[in-house]
Design a protein around this motif. Structure first.
Motif, short mmCIF file in Angstrom:
data_model
loop_
_atom_site.label_atom_id
_atom_site.label_comp_id
_atom_site.label_asym_id
_atom_site.label_seq_id
_atom_site.Cartn_x
_atom_site.Cartn_y
_atom_site.Cartn_z
N UNK A 1 90.89 7.40 -12.89
CA UNK A 1 89.81 8.06 -12.47
C UNK A 1 89.42 6.76 -11.15
N UNK A 2 89.53 6.26 -11.80
CA UNK A 2 88.98 5.25 -10.47
C UNK A 2 90.21 4.95 -9.37
N UNK B 1 91.62 7.28 -3.54
CA UNK B 1 92.11 8.02 -3.58
C UNK B 1 91.56 8.58 -2.60
N UNK B 2 90.36 9.78 -2.37
CA UNK B 2 89.70 10.81 -2.26
C UNK B 2 88.66 10.07 -1.29
N UNK B 3 88.59 8.74 -1.36
CA UNK B 3 88.03 8.02 -0.04
C UNK B 3 88.63 7.91 1.07
N UNK B 4 90.21 6.72 0.00
CA UNK B 4 91.16 7.41 1.42
C UNK B 4 91.36 8.38 2.61
N UNK B 5 91.29 9.66 1.55
CA UNK B 5 91.80 11.08 2.61
C UNK B 5 90.56 11.31 2.94
N UNK B 6 89.59 10.48 3.17
CA UNK B 6 88.29 10.57 4.55
C UNK B 6 88.56 9.56 5.07
N UNK B 7 89.16 8.67 5.18
CA UNK B 7 88.89 7.47 6.19
C UNK B 7 90.65 7.50 6.71
N UNK C 1 93.29 7.35 9.34
CA UNK C 1 93.88 8.02 9.75
C UNK C 1 95.31 8.97 9.63
N UNK C 2 96.56 7.83 8.43
CA UNK C 2 97.17 9.04 8.93
C UNK C 2 97.76 9.05 7.69
N UNK C 3 98.24 9.74 6.29
CA UNK C 3 99.19 9.57 5.00
C UNK C 3 97.99 8.25 4.62
N UNK C 4 97.03 9.07 3.91
CA UNK C 4 96.14 7.48 2.36
C UNK C 4 97.06 8.31 1.45
N UNK C 5 98.06 9.02 0.92
CA UNK C 5 99.20 8.85 0.29
C UNK C 5 100.35 8.27 0.20
N UNK C 6 99.96 7.35 1.34
CA UNK C 6 101.96 6.39 1.92
C UNK C 6 101.26 5.10 0.43
N UNK C 7 102.39 4.91 0.27
CA UNK C 7 102.63 3.38 -0.76
C UNK C 7 103.99 3.42 -0.10
N UNK C 8 103.84 1.50 -0.31
CA UNK C 8 105.06 0.79 -0.42
C UNK C 8 105.44 0.80 -1.65
#
Length: 206
Positions: free
Chosen positions: A19-20, A25-31, A33-40
């Protein structure tokens, strides 16, 4: 800062990680610029040497974190060989980071087919045309391969290649990190012995 009302201090009171993660991730989708779902994504080869690259998270739930790739690629071969991997999300605009690691399983054919069908037609052609991670004699060779598969699948559906599917990391550790002044950061790790076991929460020195 968070859309859920959580602050940099009180997120440490959360009792479970998924849940956290969803809130962050929802916060990142709003902040971002590109690809908030990008991950190393970190993997290890047969010699014990690590590898690292960016991928896109395509789904998550309490079963784990899912991404898709060519299984004949370097990361595909390494994951199939070791069955373990790690991820690190870094959302600079939020000054947050999430790290996780665990065992890896292949997603079901139904899951892979469903996601593959949502990809743009050009991306589906690319899954056939690219011999990912192998030497390329020149750009023309790639363009020729794309043209050949475009002609082959000019009409109708483009089937999913057998070598293209998804992996699910089933985490045994998920760590949340939030920047604080003077490097006195908030850092909380959720850990468990097995991918199906209960979570233990530990607050860590920064």
């Amino acid at each position: 800062m968070a859309a859920t009302g959580l602050t940099s201090g009180d997120f440490t009171e959360e009792s479970e990680p998924f849940g956290l993660f969803g809130a962050w991730l929802k916060d990142a989708e709003g902040s971002e610029i590109n690809d908030p779902n990008a991950v190393a994504l970190a993997t290890v080869d047969e010699h014990g040497m690590p590898n690292l690259r960016m991928v896109l998270l395509k789904g998550y739930d309490e079963q784990g974190f899912v991404f898709y790739t060519n299984f004949e690629s370097q990361k595909g071969r390494e994951i199939l060989g070791q069955k373990k991997a790690a991820m690190c999300f870094h959302w600079k605009s939020l000054r947050r980071q999430v790290r996780l690691r665990g065992e890896v399983e292949v997603v079901s054919d139904a899951e892979a087919d469903a996601y593959y069908a949502t990809r743009p037609r050009g991306s589906r052609i690319g899954a056939w045309a690219s011999k990912q991670s192998r030497p390329l004699e020149g750009r023309f060779a790639l363009e020729k391969s794309v043209a050949e598969y475009t002609a082959k699948y000019a009409l109708g559906d483009i089937p999913r290649p057998a070598h293209w599917s998804g992996f699910r990391i089933k985490p045994v550790s998920i760590e949340f990190w939030h920047d604080r002044p003077f490097r006195l950061h908030d850092r909380v790790e959720f850990r468990r012995e097995t991918p199906d076991g209960p979570w233990e929460k530990v607050r860590m020195y920064p």
